[in-house]
Design a protein around this motif. Structure first.
Motif, PDB file in Angstrom:
ATOM      1  N   GLY A   1       1.957  -0.511 -10.133  1.00 30.86           N
ATOM      2  CA  GLY A   1       2.040   0.736 -10.889  1.00 30.86           C
ATOM      3  C   GLY A   1       1.913   1.965 -10.018  1.00 30.86           C
ATOM      4  O   GLY A   1       1.467   3.029 -10.480  1.00 30.86           O
ATOM      5  N   GLY A   2       2.263   1.863  -8.744  1.00 32.48           N
ATOM      6  CA  GLY A   2       2.194   3.010  -7.847  1.00 32.48           C
ATOM      7  C   GLY A   2       0.802   3.285  -7.313  1.00 32.48           C
ATOM      8  O   GLY A   2       0.556   4.348  -6.757  1.00 32.48           O
ATOM      9  N   LYS A   3      -0.114   2.322  -7.422  1.00 33.82           N
ATOM     10  CA  LYS A   3      -1.485   2.513  -6.934  1.00 33.82           C
ATOM     11  C   LYS A   3      -1.678   1.977  -5.516  1.00 33.82           C
ATOM     12  O   LYS A   3      -2.634   2.339  -4.837  1.00 33.82           O
TER      13      LYS A   3
ATOM     14  N   GLY B   1       0.776  -1.234   0.000  1.00 40.89           N
ATOM     15  CA  GLY B   1       0.000   0.000   0.000  1.00 40.89           C
ATOM     16  C   GLY B   1       0.801   1.273   0.000  1.00 40.89           C
ATOM     17  O   GLY B   1       0.233   2.369  -0.083  1.00 40.89           O
ATOM     18  N   SER B   2       2.137   1.173   0.056  1.00 36.59           N
ATOM     19  CA  SER B   2       2.958   2.394   0.090  1.00 36.59           C
ATOM     20  C   SER B   2       3.099   3.029  -1.287  1.00 36.59           C
ATOM     21  O   SER B   2       3.497   4.188  -1.404  1.00 36.59           O
ATOM     22  N   CYS B   3       2.804   2.275  -2.342  1.00 32.03           N
ATOM     23  CA  CYS B   3       2.916   2.720  -3.738  1.00 32.03           C
ATOM     24  C   CYS B   3       4.353   2.795  -4.238  1.00 32.03           C
ATOM     25  O   CYS B   3       4.588   3.113  -5.405  1.00 32.03           O
ATOM     26  N   CYS B   4       5.320   2.548  -3.367  1.00 37.90           N
ATOM     27  CA  CYS B   4       6.744   2.683  -3.732  1.00 37.90           C
ATOM     28  C   CYS B   4       7.406   1.309  -3.860  1.00 37.90           C
ATOM     29  O   CYS B   4       6.963   0.327  -3.252  1.00 37.90           O
TER      30      CYS B   4
ATOM     31  N   GLU C   1       9.243   8.749  -6.711  1.00 36.93           N
ATOM     32  CA  GLU C   1      10.235   8.655  -7.785  1.00 36.93           C
ATOM     33  C   GLU C   1      10.404   7.224  -8.288  1.00 36.93           C
ATOM     34  O   GLU C   1      10.801   7.014  -9.440  1.00 36.93           O
ATOM     35  N   HIS C   2      10.109   6.256  -7.429  1.00 38.64           N
ATOM     36  CA  HIS C   2      10.263   4.852  -7.814  1.00 38.64           C
ATOM     37  C   HIS C   2       8.973   4.101  -7.485  1.00 38.64           C
ATOM     38  O   HIS C   2       8.871   3.419  -6.461  1.00 38.64           O
TER      39      HIS C   2
END
Length: 367
Positions: A194-196, A138-141, A187-188
């Motif tokens: 996909g960063g969701k 859940g951090s999206c990173c 940034e990553h």
């Protein structure tokens, strides 16, 4: 008025990503927290205004066609900007947006057999929904990385913009175009989601289907819906039931309805019948002289009501079957019986509309 493309230092064919990169580069150089000079402040306003226009597809199209050259604000903009900013609007929320949001509710439909409705049943169902990303949780990173503070808005999620109006220069707050109002930049991003912070997945769960439900009944499972963006809390899951048709039994509220065919001899003399009910064997007493349309009630063998332990009844309508093929001896015996009884000839009698009328109508509709 300077050309917006020249202000950002990009060509007219620049992609949205190139425009965004150019804006971020200039904003880092000209932001008042980095460069406090008045000249830099004016340039920062011009750069921000140019980016606001060119980053919006509709505004950019109008600009390329010769409209919206970035002059003074129109009257509608003045009203919204001045009065909105002065009375709590125009800027939306204060501070950065949260990446974590509540997930959407979900709904599925489940078919249930009539026998499962009597006492309720536990069922495994499969739901196609959004679940927490197992890689970034859940951090999206990407694992081992973290969001970094936006160097344009310094983590505020908003930037100031000066707008010329009939009332003079008005300072308004707008979401930062660099971080989209979050105050941080990933940034990553996680490759898996996909960063969701979430991915779609088919998952199975056990649900308790309560007794007494009917077609259209909905069950709400709090937290059983989709996980939110950025690992936000789950929405709810709504389960809508449909009770399937049964060839032998139907229902009237919590009562079960059925018909039973009885031979003429059994109707005359009476008998005991063992029937296969939905919840096991039921013993039914056919009284001597039973007529077509008579109802036999078996107490407490219906459906257990929703949120109660009380059960309805099993109601059985009798249909006396008259034989159509008799041997010569059988016909002689029937004639002897008729002569002994001296029954009245056929005649019209009193009309009765009752339970059997419902069953009879059901038979005709299905036939």
């Amino acid at each position: 008025m300077a050309d917006h493309y020249e202000t950002l230092g990009v060509s007219r064919e620049a992609t949205p990503e190139e425009i965004k990169k150019a804006y971020r580069r200039l904003a880092r150089q000209l932001h008042p927290d980095v460069n406090p000079s008045e000249e830099a402040a004016e340039q920062f306003k011009s750069v921000t205004h140019a980016y606001d226009v060119l980053s919006d597809p509709e505004q950019r199209q109008r600009y390329d066609m010769g409209g919206g050259q970035g002059g003074a604000a129109g009257f509608g903009d003045i009203f919204e900007t001045f009065f909105g900013a002065g009375f709590g609007g125009g800027g939306g929320q204060r501070g950065p947006r949260s990446r974590s949001e509540r997930g959407d509710d979900a709904m599925i439909r489940v078919d249930v057999e009539l026998n499962e409705v009597i006492f309720g049943v536990q069922r495994e169902i499969t739901v196609n929904t959004a679940v927490l990303c197992s890689v970034c949780e859940g951090s999206c990173c990407q694992p081992g990385t973290h969001p970094v503070t936006c160097d344009v808005c310094q983590g505020q999620g908003q930037v100031q913009r000066q707008v010329r109006s009939l009332f003079g220069n008005v300072l308004t707050m707008h979401p930062c175009g660099s971080c989209q109002g979050y105050g941080t930049i990933i940034e990553h991003p996680c490759v898996e989601c996909g960063g969701k912070g979430r991915v779609r997945e088919r998952r199975s769960m056990l649900i308790d289907i309560p007794s007494g439900i009917d077609t259209g009944t909905r069950l709400q499972m709090r937290g059983g819906g989709e996980v939110g963006p950025g690992g936000g809390p789950n929405g709810d899951l709504f389960i809508e039931f449909r009770v399937m048709h049964h060839d032998t039994f139907s229902r009237d509220g919590n009562d079960l309805l059925a018909t039973m065919q009885v031979s003429m001899a059994d109707a005359i003399l009476g008998t005991e019948a063992k029937l296969a009910a939905l919840d096991g064997e039921a013993v039914v007493e056919v009284e001597p002289g039973t007529q077509s349309g008579d109802m036999i009630t078996v107490r407490g063998r219906g459906i257990q009501g929703l949120r109660t332990t009380t059960r309805g009844d099993l109601k059985i309508a009798v249909q006396v079957v008259t034989p159509t093929k008799l041997s010569g001896r059988e016909k002689d015996l029937v004639r002897q019986l008729a002569a002994l009884r001296k029954d009245e000839p056929p005649h019209l009698g009193e009309f009765h509309q009752g339970f059997f009328g419902k069953i009879r109508d059901r038979f005709f509709r299905q036939g």
